[in-house]
Design an enzyme around this catalytic site. Structure first.
Site, mmCIF file in Angstrom:
data_model
loop_
_atom_site.group_PDB
_atom_site.id
_atom_site.type_symbol
_atom_site.label_atom_id
_atom_site.label_comp_id
_atom_site.label_asym_id
_atom_site.label_seq_id
_atom_site.Cartn_x
_atom_site.Cartn_y
_atom_site.Cartn_z
ATOM 1 N N ASP A 173 -0.070 1.999 -5.991
ATOM 2 C CA ASP A 173 -0.626 1.640 -4.692
ATOM 3 C C ASP A 173 -1.327 2.805 -4.024
ATOM 4 O O ASP A 173 -1.077 3.974 -4.342
ATOM 5 C CB ASP A 173 0.475 1.109 -3.777
ATOM 6 C CG ASP A 173 1.632 2.087 -3.627
ATOM 7 O OD1 ASP A 173 2.256 2.431 -4.652
ATOM 8 O OD2 ASP A 173 1.911 2.539 -2.497
ATOM 9 N N GLU A 241 4.885 2.694 -2.984
ATOM 10 C CA GLU A 241 5.402 3.999 -2.568
ATOM 11 C C GLU A 241 4.896 4.360 -1.183
ATOM 12 O O GLU A 241 5.598 5.020 -0.408
ATOM 13 C CB GLU A 241 4.987 5.075 -3.582
ATOM 14 C CG GLU A 241 5.661 6.425 -3.391
ATOM 15 C CD GLU A 241 4.911 7.361 -2.444
ATOM 16 O OE1 GLU A 241 5.480 8.396 -2.055
ATOM 17 O OE2 GLU A 241 3.747 7.044 -2.108
#
Length: 583
Positions: A173, A241
């Site tokens: 991400d 994350e």
């Protein structure tokens, strides 16, 4: 390190519990110091048996490699470089943005159902398909488990069950790009623009470079068809994350169920990159720990009404006074032998040729002399980048309140973000904030509810509601006293001294560090004690991570591939050893 300049000492917040904690930490410094001395014998080749910073020796990997010429290809072959550039640039074109309010992928049974309620996850499936086509050998040779739909766990099974696996982590991400800033980018944020030196794009440095670099390394090892690992290699790629971290949490549960607790020899994730020059000496600083975390959500509920007949202090005005109280009283700075920062400073003091003599003396006595310790704290506090290595931070990041110009606000709120120092805790951090809420509540006759518990009864004037969001205690500190640390550090020294700067004849010093942010490793603490947060390669000056014009010195990406190409072969031949003590 700090540039010396005059500063006003911060106001330090003290409670009896905090004072007792600080005194206890100082009291055990002798014990920690003595245990440090007892460890030195197992570190490689300390020149001075009384050294506080024995140098990690460089490890030459060439004797472990089946093909020494491959390193030259990775670093200097134009065809390899262009191919690698294309792989990374194309991954940047897939906007795997993650938002704080996205639903957990487990909210639906199937991808189809999930996309109906949360279509923003679709780009992750697109990235997975891209990885499958770009790294066909990886997907043919390794076992791929998809955890909670989007977490990726690749396993290259080793031939020796007695050797613990190694885990290499990264995340898929990226931080969202604000639409209002797109026109400020040199290249569009999801185009993968390259100017001949820097590759631009959201996530190019945080951390698709690491994810793609790891997969390139494994693909290359499989393609050469000579490396048959004894030690199982696991790649773990989370998907959020930059938000809640549920991906790494789910992966951790998967790995623990499969392998058990303390089942990995070593975990390496994103973290510090490259090297830093401190007092004339070049340092490689893998983070061996991370600060704790807490978001303090403070809400204030008060009666509404027409703005033409306001109270002396609206809820926004009252909350503004609380904000001032919070910011005017900083957390105190504490430095003990438990903090890797002190060990790093000891390395500076022992090995830097330019460090000030007085500062050197203070550093080398800080673990036993309160006055010297205070001087070192003052030194660190002169620069925010080092101050917050030993200090709990407090940042008012979000404020909300009011809906109309002629209506008194009935609900206002703030979010205070804390990164908690090693000598503090979630409890001590929230205690400081709660005491300041009490001060304001008493002044304005308000109630207090904290974590669902009524501490002061709400009054007709209203009440505060204090909630803890994502509380996380500090990470366990990884040992620096055995083969795991020495092999990792010694291999990094080879990268910089022999591959990147072979003509400079400089010594790079390996020292532990503390991460001020949190990585996916927060979910992996029970898998191993050896957790290092570090990206090898040339650092990118002004990389603009999380900001406009995020960029990467592309040469550094090739260094990631080169390092892991030889490191996986080296570490594969190293025997696991029992720990003798902890740091």
């Amino acid at each position: 390190m700090p540039v010396f300049h005059n500063t006003t000492p911060p106001v330090r917040y003290i409670t009896w519990s905090r004072a007792i904690l600080v005194l206890a930490l100082i009291a055990i410094n002798w014990f920690l110091f003595l245990s440090t001395q007892g460890r030195l014998s197992i570190l490689e080749n300390p020149k001075n048996p009384d050294s506080l910073c024995p140098l990690v020796q460089k490890l030459d990997p060439l004797e472990y490699l089946y093909n020494k010429d491959t390193l030259k290809t990775i670093l200097h072959d134009e065809k390899f470089k262009n191919s690698s550039l294309e792989k990374l640039a194309n991954s940047v074109k897939i906007p795997t943005e993650v938002f704080d309010d996205m639903l957990n992928p487990n909210s639906a049974d199937s991808l189809k159902e999930l996309y109906e309620v949360e279509p923003r996850w679709k780009t992750f499936e697109k990235l997975h398909k891209y990885l499958e086509t770009t790294f066909p050998l990886v997907h043919k040779k390794l076992t791929l488990d998809k955890v909670n739909k989007f977490g990726l766990v690749y396993t290259w099974k080793g031939t020796n069950k007695e050797k613990k696996p190694i885990l290499l982590a990264a995340h898929q991400d990226v931080v969202p790009v604000q639409e209002e800033t797109v026109d400020q980018w040199t290249y569009p944020p999801f185009e993968g623009g390259f100017d001949g030196k820097f590759l631009y794009g959201r996530g190019v440095s945080d951390c698709k470079n690491l994810l793609i670099g790891l997969l390139e390394t494994i693909e290359l090892l499989i393609e050469e068809d000579k490396f048959d690992p004894e030690r199982t290699i696991v790649l773990a790629f989370g998907y959020d994350e930059e938000a809640a971290g549920t991906g790494a949490g789910a992966i951790s549960q998967f790995l623990r169920k499969k392998y058990g607790a303390d089942s990995f020899s070593q975990i390496i994730d994103e973290g510090n990159e490259g090297f830093e020059t401190i007092e004339g000496l070049k340092f490689i600083l893998p983070a061996t720990g991370e600060k704790g975390y807490l978001d303090s959500i403070i809400e204030l509920y008060t009666p509404g009404g027409h703005s033409s007949v306001p109270p002396d202090h609206t809820s926004i005005g009252i909350l503004a006074q609380l904000i001032t109280k919070i910011e005017d009283v900083q957390f105190g700075s504490v430095l003990t032998n438990a903090n890797p920062v002190l060990n790093q400073l000891q390395c500076v003091a022992e090995h830097s040729p330019t460090v000030d003599k007085k500062l050197k003396s203070d550093i080398l006595r800080a673990h036993v002399d309160p006055r010297a310790q205070s001087n070192v704290i003052d030194y660190l506090n002169k620069d925010p980048s080092t101050k917050y290595l030993i200090t709990t931070s407090q940042a008012i990041d979000i404020i909300k309140g009011g809906v109309k110009s002629n209506a008194l606000p009935e609900h206002v709120s703030i979010l205070v973000n804390h990164r908690i120092s090693l000598e503090e805790s979630v409890a001590l951090t929230s205690e400081k904030i709660l005491n300041q809420i009490y001060e304001v509540a008493h002044r304005f006759d308000l109630g207090i509810v904290c974590e669902g518990k009524e501490l002061l009864k709400p009054t007709p004037n209203g009440y505060f509601n204090y909630s803890f969001v994502e509380p996380l205690e500090l990470a366990p500190i990884s040992p620096i006293n055995g083969n795991s640390w020495n092999v990792f550090g010694g291999s990094l020294k080879y990268l910089y001294e022999d591959l990147i700067f072979p003509e400079q004849d400089e010594n790079f010093v390996i020292a532990p560090f503390i991460g001020t942010g949190n990585t996916d490793t927060k979910s992996y603490w029970d898998l191993t004690r050896n957790i290092y947060r570090y990206e090898p390669g040339l650092p990118t000056k002004n990389s603009n991570i999380h900001s406009v014009d995020e960029k990467l010195n592309f040469e550094g990406h090739l260094h990631i591939i080169a390092f892991y190409y030889y490191y996986l072969q080296v570490f594969d031949q190293i025997d696991d050893e029992p720990y003798t003590s902890s740091h």
